[in-house]
Design a protein around this motif. Structure first.
Motif, PDB file in Angstrom:
ATOM      1  N   LEU A 112       0.835  -1.271  -0.124  1.00 37.13           N
ATOM      2  CA  LEU A 112       0.059   0.104   0.003  1.00 37.13           C
ATOM      3  C   LEU A 112       0.929   1.221  -0.105  1.00 37.13           C
ATOM      4  CD1 LEU A 112      -2.948  -1.104   2.422  1.00 37.13           C
ATOM      5  CD2 LEU A 112      -2.979  -0.814   0.061  1.00 37.13           C
ATOM      6  N   VAL A 113       1.982   1.274   0.670  1.00 33.17           N
ATOM      7  CA  VAL A 113       2.743   2.426   0.724  1.00 33.17           C
ATOM      8  C   VAL A 113       3.579   2.508  -0.731  1.00 33.17           C
ATOM      9  CG1 VAL A 113       3.226   2.645   3.345  1.00 33.17           C
ATOM     10  CG2 VAL A 113       4.772   1.200   1.782  1.00 33.17           C
ATOM     11  N   CYS A 114       3.783   1.483  -1.118  1.00 35.64           N
ATOM     12  CA  CYS A 114       4.332   1.448  -2.652  1.00 35.64           C
ATOM     13  C   CYS A 114       3.283   2.258  -3.579  1.00 35.64           C
ATOM     14  CB  CYS A 114       4.847   0.035  -3.096  1.00 35.64           C
ATOM     15  SG  CYS A 114       6.396  -0.463  -2.225  1.00 35.64           S
ATOM     16  N   LEU A 115       2.067   1.714  -3.509  1.00 41.19           N
ATOM     17  CA  LEU A 115       1.157   2.128  -4.038  1.00 41.19           C
ATOM     18  C   LEU A 115       0.974   3.957  -3.985  1.00 41.19           C
ATOM     19  CD1 LEU A 115      -1.748   2.348  -5.572  1.00 41.19           C
ATOM     20  CD2 LEU A 115      -2.698   1.552  -3.454  1.00 41.19           C
ATOM     21  N   ILE A 116       0.830   4.259  -2.835  1.00 38.09           N
ATOM     22  CA  ILE A 116       0.748   5.735  -2.303  1.00 38.09           C
ATOM     23  C   ILE A 116       2.098   6.347  -3.085  1.00 38.09           C
ATOM     24  CG2 ILE A 116       0.917   7.264  -0.543  1.00 38.09           C
ATOM     25  CD1 ILE A 116      -0.473   5.139   1.293  1.00 38.09           C
ATOM     26  N   VAL A 117       3.090   5.893  -3.033  1.00 41.09           N
ATOM     27  CA  VAL A 117       4.352   6.773  -3.363  1.00 41.09           C
ATOM     28  C   VAL A 117       4.383   6.725  -5.092  1.00 41.09           C
ATOM     29  CG1 VAL A 117       6.941   6.853  -3.648  1.00 41.09           C
ATOM     30  CG2 VAL A 117       5.604   6.179  -1.514  1.00 41.09           C
ATOM     31  N   ALA A 118       3.879   5.699  -5.727  1.00 44.30           N
ATOM     32  CA  ALA A 118       3.753   5.575  -7.137  1.00 44.30           C
ATOM     33  C   ALA A 118       3.052   6.423  -7.536  1.00 44.30           C
ATOM     34  CB  ALA A 118       3.722   4.256  -7.543  1.00 44.30           C
ATOM     35  N   LYS A 119       1.702   6.535  -6.975  1.00 46.99           N
ATOM     36  CA  LYS A 119       0.766   7.642  -7.525  1.00 46.99           C
ATOM     37  C   LYS A 119       1.438   8.901  -7.379  1.00 46.99           C
ATOM     38  CE  LYS A 119      -2.827   6.716  -9.080  1.00 46.99           C
ATOM     39  NZ  LYS A 119      -3.063   6.637 -10.601  1.00 46.99           N
ATOM     40  N   ALA A 120       2.013   9.424  -6.062  1.00 44.32           N
ATOM     41  CA  ALA A 120       2.620  10.587  -5.905  1.00 44.32           C
ATOM     42  C   ALA A 120       3.611  10.867  -6.787  1.00 44.32           C
ATOM     43  CB  ALA A 120       3.033  10.685  -4.432  1.00 44.32           C
ATOM     44  N   LEU A 121       4.254  10.171  -7.309  1.00 43.75           N
ATOM     45  CA  LEU A 121       5.411  10.234  -8.253  1.00 43.75           C
ATOM     46  C   LEU A 121       5.065  10.330  -9.515  1.00 43.75           C
ATOM     47  CD1 LEU A 121       8.302   7.916  -6.744  1.00 43.75           C
ATOM     48  CD2 LEU A 121       8.129  10.531  -6.516  1.00 43.75           C
ATOM     49  N   GLY A 122       3.623  10.157  -9.738  1.00 44.68           N
ATOM     50  CA  GLY A 122       3.089  10.404 -10.902  1.00 44.68           C
ATOM     51  C   GLY A 122       2.999   9.186 -12.011  1.00 44.68           C
ATOM     52  N   ALA A 123       2.624   7.949 -11.351  1.00 51.58           N
ATOM     53  CA  ALA A 123       2.334   6.954 -12.160  1.00 51.58           C
ATOM     54  C   ALA A 123       0.885   7.112 -12.663  1.00 51.58           C
ATOM     55  CB  ALA A 123       2.443   5.349 -11.144  1.00 51.58           C
ATOM     56  N   SER A 124       0.714   6.626 -13.914  1.00 46.27           N
ATOM     57  CA  SER A 124      -0.591   6.887 -14.583  1.00 46.27           C
ATOM     58  C   SER A 124      -1.542   6.044 -14.048  1.00 46.27           C
ATOM     59  CB  SER A 124      -0.367   7.042 -16.072  1.00 46.27           C
ATOM     60  OG  SER A 124       0.132   5.859 -16.630  1.00 46.27           O
ATOM     61  N   GLN A 125      -1.134   4.693 -14.081  1.00 51.32           N
ATOM     62  CA  GLN A 125      -2.095   3.583 -13.826  1.00 51.32           C
ATOM     63  C   GLN A 125      -1.309   2.483 -12.898  1.00 51.32           C
ATOM     64  OE1 GLN A 125      -5.331   2.564 -17.005  1.00 51.32           O
ATOM     65  NE2 GLN A 125      -3.164   2.616 -17.888  1.00 51.32           N
ATOM     66  N   VAL A 126      -2.071   2.030 -11.758  1.00 47.84           N
ATOM     67  CA  VAL A 126      -1.417   1.117 -10.734  1.00 47.84           C
ATOM     68  C   VAL A 126      -2.397  -0.019 -10.963  1.00 47.84           C
ATOM     69  CG1 VAL A 126      -0.703   0.449  -8.543  1.00 47.84           C
ATOM     70  CG2 VAL A 126       0.057   2.735  -9.619  1.00 47.84           C
ATOM     71  N   VAL A 127      -2.067  -1.373 -10.833  1.00 49.88           N
ATOM     72  CA  VAL A 127      -2.759  -2.354 -10.539  1.00 49.88           C
ATOM     73  C   VAL A 127      -2.294  -3.178  -9.273  1.00 49.88           C
ATOM     74  CG1 VAL A 127      -1.679  -3.709 -12.355  1.00 49.88           C
ATOM     75  CG2 VAL A 127      -4.026  -4.343 -11.513  1.00 49.88           C
TER      76      VAL A 127
END
Length: 459
Positions: free
Chosen positions: A287-302
């Protein structure tokens, strides 16, 4: 009243004592000492005539013993404050002083969660440590339970790190500075700080190149033989204590540790604007990887997981797609489902479970030229489709803890760019540490937080 106290090594009438303190709390000639929890939190030392006159009016004295200082409980302190506020400063013979950390000696109980052997976790009283020149003494506030803490509790070891002697657990932590070492300049008493648990012991090549997390001699909280910080009071190198902004809570400060794992994983993976990301496992680290990935600009996360409730939280935290895993699905099939959801193979896969089949899925799912980051730790030996990765130039990168991440994490939290508060699902006082560990072991909730400050159980 005719009580006497030891003053400067001699017995004096208590009315005449400039400073009330006792060398021996058991001596019949000294002021009777009563245990109280009010003294430290109010940070008040009461000396001389106002205290004495207040005690005389009450015809009783209940005090607490700290080092060589005797302080009254809060009820008497309040009366003294009222007297002082009503008196002319020129006629008052004494005052209330905030304690000076460099001269104030705390003889306070230090309840600590100590692991003695596999399955044997005890709450014991340890001495309050004395900070060295480069250390700070912290009154601990919030400490999260990590999967590694539970693993040590259940098995007594992780890989080559074996619990041979009693060890204090805990490394996801924040607290308040109550004493500073003589060489510490950037922190002061009262500062709220987050603790980076890894501190280099020597200036080796890893330290010099900024990769201090890889130093084989690094101190790390709750990794044998080093004690952790699941206790009332803990000392730590001041250079690895980071002041928290006013709008960042103690619990958020404690969660900087797992958040740092996410930051380091995303940095190792090269997550950037427009990245597509596949995360295996929706536990705290996923979940923290998800949070950080979105904060860094990841367009889509599964993100994948076995449990629907974790996937629901992942959706709340920003996951674009949630993929429930069942034991019947082969790694290649699961990788194909992730691709179908994203519309493309992901640039990055972040594996957070340590499960062999999940690592295999991550490799199969990643696009040619992409990156797989292995965060979860499982069996020492696993079978992987290495040739598949090699022929598609899929890089497989390891992650070991973190480095240089606390400033970024604090900035993310203070700016509101990330929100880790929903991760905390359970809270327990330190006295219920064993129950808290059992809750984590059973996989109930996401992050279990222990509250070490008896006077402040707030987030």
């Amino acid at each position: 009243m005719s009580l006497t106290v030891s003053e400067g090594g001699s017995v004096a009438r208590w009315r005449k004592a400039d400073y009330l303190f006792s060398e021996d709390a058991t001596c019949p000639d000294t002021l009777r000492i009563y245990e109280s929890r009010d003294y430290l939190w109010n940070q008040v030392v009461v000396f001389h005539s106002l205290f004495l006159s207040t005690c005389e009016r009450r015809r009783s004295v209940r005090s607490v013993y700290i080092g060589h200082y005797v302080l009254p409980p809060a009820s008497i302190q309040d009366e003294v404050r009222e007297v002082e506020a009503q008196s002319d400063s020129g006629s008052v013979a004494c005052r209330l002083d905030l304690f000076r950390s460099d001269t104030f000696v705390m003889a306070q109980e230090n309840l600590s969660a100590v692991l003695y052997s596999p399955g044997d976790l005890r709450l014991v009283h340890l001495p309050v440590p004395e900070p060295g020149p480069n250390d700070v003494l912290l009154q601990m506030h919030s400490v999260g339970i990590c999967g590694s803490d539970v693993h040590y509790w259940q098995h007594g070891r992780i890989a080559d790190f074996v619990v041979k002697d009693p060890m204090v657990l805990g490394h996801e932590a924040s607290g308040r500075v109550v004493k500073v070492g003589s060489a510490v300049k950037h922190l002061k008493v009262g500062d709220r700080v987050a603790i980076e648990p890894g501190v280099p012991r020597e200036m080796d090549e890893y330290f010099k190149t900024g990769k201090y997390n890889l130093s084989p001699t690094i101190f790390f909280c709750a990794t044998p033989p080093d004690d952790g910080n699941l206790c009332r009071f803990y000392k730590h190198n001041a250079n690895f204590c980071y002041k928290l902004p006013d709008n960042v809570t103690f619990e958020e400060g404690a969660l900087i540790e797992p958040l740092s794992v996410g930051i380091h994983a995303c940095q190792r993976a090269g997550v950037t604007l427009g990245s597509t990301v596949f995360i295996c496992g929706a536990g705290p680290i996923g979940l923290v990887c998800l949070i950080v990935a979105k904060a860094l600009g990841a367009s889509q996360v599964v993100i994948t997981d076995l449990f629907p409730e974790r996937l629901a939280l992942a959706k709340e935290l920003g996951a674009d797609f949630q993929l429930k895993v069942t034991g019947k699905v082969e790694p290649k099939q699961l990788a194909k489902k992730a691709e179908e959801l994203l519309g493309v193979q992901p640039h990055v896969a972040i594996e957070c479970t340590g499960v062999e089949s999940s690592i295999q899925t991550a490799i199969y799912a990643t696009r040619p030229g992409g990156v797989v980051v292995v965060v979860g730790l499982g069996s020492e030996m696993v079978t992987l489709p290495l040739i598949n990765a090699a022929t598609r130039e899929v890089d497989i990168r390891g992650v070991f803890r973190y480095r240089n991440t606390w400033p970024m994490a604090i900035a993310m939290l203070a700016s509101g760019k990330v929100n880790v508060k929903p991760l905390v699902t359970h809270r327990f006082p330190l006295e219920q540490a064993v129950k808290a560990f059992e809750t984590t072991r059973q996989g109930i909730g996401i992050k279990v937080m222990l509250k070490c400050d008896q006077e402040d159980q707030n987030p």
